[in-house]
Design a protein around this motif. Structure first.
Motif, PDB file in Angstrom:
ATOM      1  N   CYS A 218       0.846  -1.194   0.000  1.00 10.01           N
ATOM      2  CA  CYS A 218       0.000   0.000   0.000  1.00 10.01           C
ATOM      3  C   CYS A 218       0.878   1.239   0.000  1.00 10.01           C
ATOM      4  O   CYS A 218       1.706   1.422   0.909  1.00 10.01           O
ATOM      5  N   ALA A 219       0.693   2.081  -0.992  1.00 14.03           N
ATOM      6  CA  ALA A 219       1.547   3.254  -1.147  1.00 14.03           C
ATOM      7  C   ALA A 219       1.035   4.462  -0.365  1.00 14.03           C
ATOM      8  O   ALA A 219       1.809   5.321   0.037  1.00 14.03           O
ATOM      9  N   ASP A 220      -0.296   4.532  -0.156  1.00 11.28           N
ATOM     10  CA  ASP A 220      -0.821   5.701   0.562  1.00 11.28           C
ATOM     11  C   ASP A 220      -0.882   5.426   2.066  1.00 11.28           C
ATOM     12  O   ASP A 220      -0.477   4.373   2.539  1.00 11.28           O
ATOM     13  N   ASN A 221      -1.411   6.389   2.818  1.00  7.97           N
ATOM     14  CA  ASN A 221      -1.463   6.267   4.271  1.00  7.97           C
ATOM     15  C   ASN A 221      -2.820   5.802   4.786  1.00  7.97           C
ATOM     16  O   ASN A 221      -3.018   5.734   6.001  1.00  7.97           O
ATOM     17  N   ALA A 222      -3.721   5.470   3.893  1.00 10.25           N
ATOM     18  CA  ALA A 222      -5.051   5.048   4.318  1.00 10.25           C
ATOM     19  C   ALA A 222      -5.056   3.624   4.853  1.00 10.25           C
ATOM     20  O   ALA A 222      -5.831   3.281   5.757  1.00 10.25           O
ATOM     21  N   LEU A 223      -4.195   2.780   4.297  1.00  6.41           N
ATOM     22  CA  LEU A 223      -4.076   1.391   4.719  1.00  6.41           C
ATOM     23  C   LEU A 223      -2.603   1.027   4.831  1.00  6.41           C
ATOM     24  O   LEU A 223      -1.756   1.608   4.158  1.00  6.41           O
ATOM     25  N   TYR A 224      -2.317   0.040   5.679  1.00  2.27           N
ATOM     26  CA  TYR A 224      -0.945  -0.453   5.808  1.00  2.27           C
ATOM     27  C   TYR A 224      -0.827  -1.788   5.087  1.00  2.27           C
ATOM     28  O   TYR A 224      -1.643  -2.693   5.285  1.00  2.27           O
ATOM     29  N   GLY A 225       0.195  -1.908   4.259  1.00  2.00           N
ATOM     30  CA  GLY A 225       0.438  -3.171   3.580  1.00  2.00           C
ATOM     31  C   GLY A 225       1.854  -3.262   3.063  1.00  2.00           C
ATOM     32  O   GLY A 225       2.350  -2.310   2.444  1.00  2.00           O
ATOM     33  N   LYS A 226       2.537  -4.394   3.323  1.00  2.00           N
ATOM     34  CA  LYS A 226       3.895  -4.632   2.853  1.00  2.00           C
ATOM     35  C   LYS A 226       3.986  -6.055   2.293  1.00  2.00           C
ATOM     36  O   LYS A 226       3.590  -7.016   2.967  1.00  2.00           O
ATOM     37  N   ASP A 227       4.527  -6.179   1.077  1.00  2.00           N
ATOM     38  CA  ASP A 227       4.581  -7.495   0.450  1.00  2.00           C
ATOM     39  C   ASP A 227       5.677  -8.393   1.021  1.00  2.00           C
ATOM     40  O   ASP A 227       5.883  -9.499   0.536  1.00  2.00           O
ATOM     41  N   ILE A 228       6.358  -7.931   2.058  1.00  2.00           N
ATOM     42  CA  ILE A 228       7.331  -8.773   2.756  1.00  2.00           C
ATOM     43  C   ILE A 228       6.637  -9.647   3.804  1.00  2.00           C
ATOM     44  O   ILE A 228       7.299 -10.376   4.541  1.00  2.00           O
ATOM     45  N   CYS A 229       5.313  -9.560   3.852  1.00  2.00           N
ATOM     46  CA  CYS A 229       4.542 -10.306   4.851  1.00  2.00           C
ATOM     47  C   CYS A 229       3.490 -11.195   4.195  1.00  2.00           C
ATOM     48  O   CYS A 229       2.990 -10.898   3.106  1.00  2.00           O
ATOM     49  N   TRP A 230       3.165 -12.271   4.880  1.00  2.00           N
ATOM     50  CA  TRP A 230       1.976 -13.057   4.566  1.00  2.00           C
ATOM     51  C   TRP A 230       0.792 -12.460   5.316  1.00  2.00           C
ATOM     52  O   TRP A 230       0.951 -11.923   6.415  1.00  2.00           O
ATOM     53  N   SER A 231      -0.387 -12.598   4.764  1.00  2.00           N
ATOM     54  CA  SER A 231      -1.625 -12.317   5.504  1.00  2.00           C
ATOM     55  C   SER A 231      -2.489 -13.565   5.422  1.00  2.00           C
ATOM     56  O   SER A 231      -2.766 -14.068   4.331  1.00  2.00           O
ATOM     57  N   ILE A 232      -2.879 -14.066   6.587  1.00  2.00           N
ATOM     58  CA  ILE A 232      -3.605 -15.332   6.671  1.00  2.00           C
ATOM     59  C   ILE A 232      -4.828 -15.170   7.555  1.00  2.00           C
ATOM     60  O   ILE A 232      -4.749 -14.557   8.624  1.00  2.00           O
ATOM     61  N   LEU A 233      -5.941 -15.696   7.128  1.00  2.00           N
ATOM     62  CA  LEU A 233      -7.152 -15.757   7.950  1.00  2.00           C
ATOM     63  C   LEU A 233      -7.509 -17.207   8.172  1.00  2.00           C
ATOM     64  O   LEU A 233      -7.541 -18.008   7.228  1.00  2.00           O
ATOM     65  N   MET A 234      -7.804 -17.538   9.425  1.00  2.00           N
ATOM     66  CA  MET A 234      -8.099 -18.926   9.806  1.00  2.00           C
ATOM     67  C   MET A 234      -9.337 -18.976  10.696  1.00  2.00           C
ATOM     68  O   MET A 234      -9.744 -17.967  11.265  1.00  2.00           O
ATOM     69  N   ARG A 235      -9.895 -20.174  10.806  1.00  2.00           N
ATOM     70  CA  ARG A 235     -10.982 -20.425  11.758  1.00  2.00           C
ATOM     71  C   ARG A 235     -10.560 -21.548  12.698  1.00  2.00           C
ATOM     72  O   ARG A 235      -9.804 -22.441  12.332  1.00  2.00           O
ATOM     73  N   ARG A 236     -11.088 -21.494  13.890  1.00  2.00           N
ATOM     74  CA  ARG A 236     -10.732 -22.489  14.904  1.00  2.00           C
ATOM     75  C   ARG A 236     -11.263 -23.871  14.544  1.00  2.00           C
ATOM     76  O   ARG A 236     -12.456 -24.042  14.247  1.00  2.00           O
ATOM     77  N   LEU A 237     -10.380 -24.854  14.595  1.00  2.00           N
ATOM     78  CA  LEU A 237     -10.790 -26.249  14.457  1.00  2.00           C
ATOM     79  C   LEU A 237     -11.381 -26.737  15.776  1.00  2.00           C
ATOM     80  O   LEU A 237     -11.204 -26.119  16.822  1.00  2.00           O
ATOM     81  N   ALA A 238     -12.039 -27.875  15.734  1.00  5.22           N
ATOM     82  CA  ALA A 238     -12.707 -28.399  16.926  1.00  5.22           C
ATOM     83  C   ALA A 238     -11.768 -29.127  17.861  1.00  5.22           C
ATOM     84  O   ALA A 238     -12.203 -29.709  18.853  1.00  5.22           O
ATOM     85  N   LYS A 239     -10.467 -29.125  17.604  1.00  4.00           N
ATOM     86  CA  LYS A 239      -9.471 -29.834  18.419  1.00  4.00           C
ATOM     87  C   LYS A 239      -9.595 -29.487  19.898  1.00  4.00           C
ATOM     88  O   LYS A 239      -9.720 -28.332  20.267  1.00  4.00           O
TER      89      LYS A 239
END
Length: 239
Positions: A218-239
């Protein structure tokens, strides 16, 4: 009698973990307080903008109301955004300086995020407390022998079906070290970089992966983003 040798006896699992802690550099509260003491430093995430992926998660996956924990909240930028979307949010950070900064910013915006100065490993919360736990930049600083302890606690604190959002270094952003190399070199080298294969193997034990991608730059200041990072979304398993 050698008192030092007597004190170094490993009697249980926690003794072993503490011994492994001592082999690596110590990034304690004092270190992080110094890190956050100068707000004008050119640190990429010293901005007042939420992670770009977090914004998309609210648009695509999350309900309008919930309870959230922002682990390693720093200056509170993501906590403030989560609060703005109607969530009851708790920002947690090991650094007293970062929590002071977050509270100052919240006074300006009028958000009602609660900020707590403590370690995630120390906090005591009821099981299944949160609909969302968010970590932007903590996992890659957690020592390999503490990683399962961290993820197990995230799992316990999430409600069934709750979400875990994560931003961490990929191999462009962090050190390309195996877990064994960390102890051979006695260093985390400023933060571990993860391959997608390694990260999916680690996280898949505890969570269902919903979305896995490189963070968008992300080049502007409205959002933060760097391609040196992963972004992951997960849900809890029933373990």
């Amino acid at each position: 009698m050698n008192d030092k040798l007597d004190q170094e006896v490993i009697l249980n699992q926690e003794d072993l973990l503490n011994m492994l802690d001592s082999l690596l550099e110590k990034w304690d509260e004092e270190w992080w307080n110094e890190f956050y003491s100068d707000k004008g430093k050119p640190i990429p995430f010293f901005v007042n903008a939420p992670d770009e992926n977090l914004v998309t998660y609210f648009d695509k996956y999350f309900d309008d109301i919930g309870r959230a924990l922002d682990v390693g909240c720093g200056n509170g930028r993501n906590s403030r955004f989560i609060a703005s979307r109607g969530y009851d949010v708790e920002g947690l950070d090991f650094s007293k300086k970062s929590i002071e900064w977050a509270k100052e910013e919240s006074k300006k915006t009028g958000d009602i995020a609660l900020y707590v100065n403590d370690s995630f490993f120390n906090i005591n919360r009821e099981l299944s407390s949160y609909d969302l736990i968010y970590d932007s930049g903590c996992l890659h600083h957690i020592k390999p022998h503490r990683r399962s302890q961290y993820l197990e606690k995230v799992h316990r604190l999430l409600k069934p079906g709750g979400y875990f959002g994560l931003v961490c270094f990929n191999l462009k952003g962090g050190a390309n070290l195996s877990d064994h190399d960390v102890y051979k070199k006695s260093s985390m080298a400023g933060g571990l970089g993860y391959s997608d294969i390694k990260l999916k193997k680690i996280l898949g034990t505890y969570f269902e992966i919903v979305e896995f991608r490189e963070m968008r730059e992300c080049a502007d200041n409205a959002l933060y983003g760097k391609d040196i990072c992963w972004s992951i979304l997960m849900r809890r398993l029933a373990k």
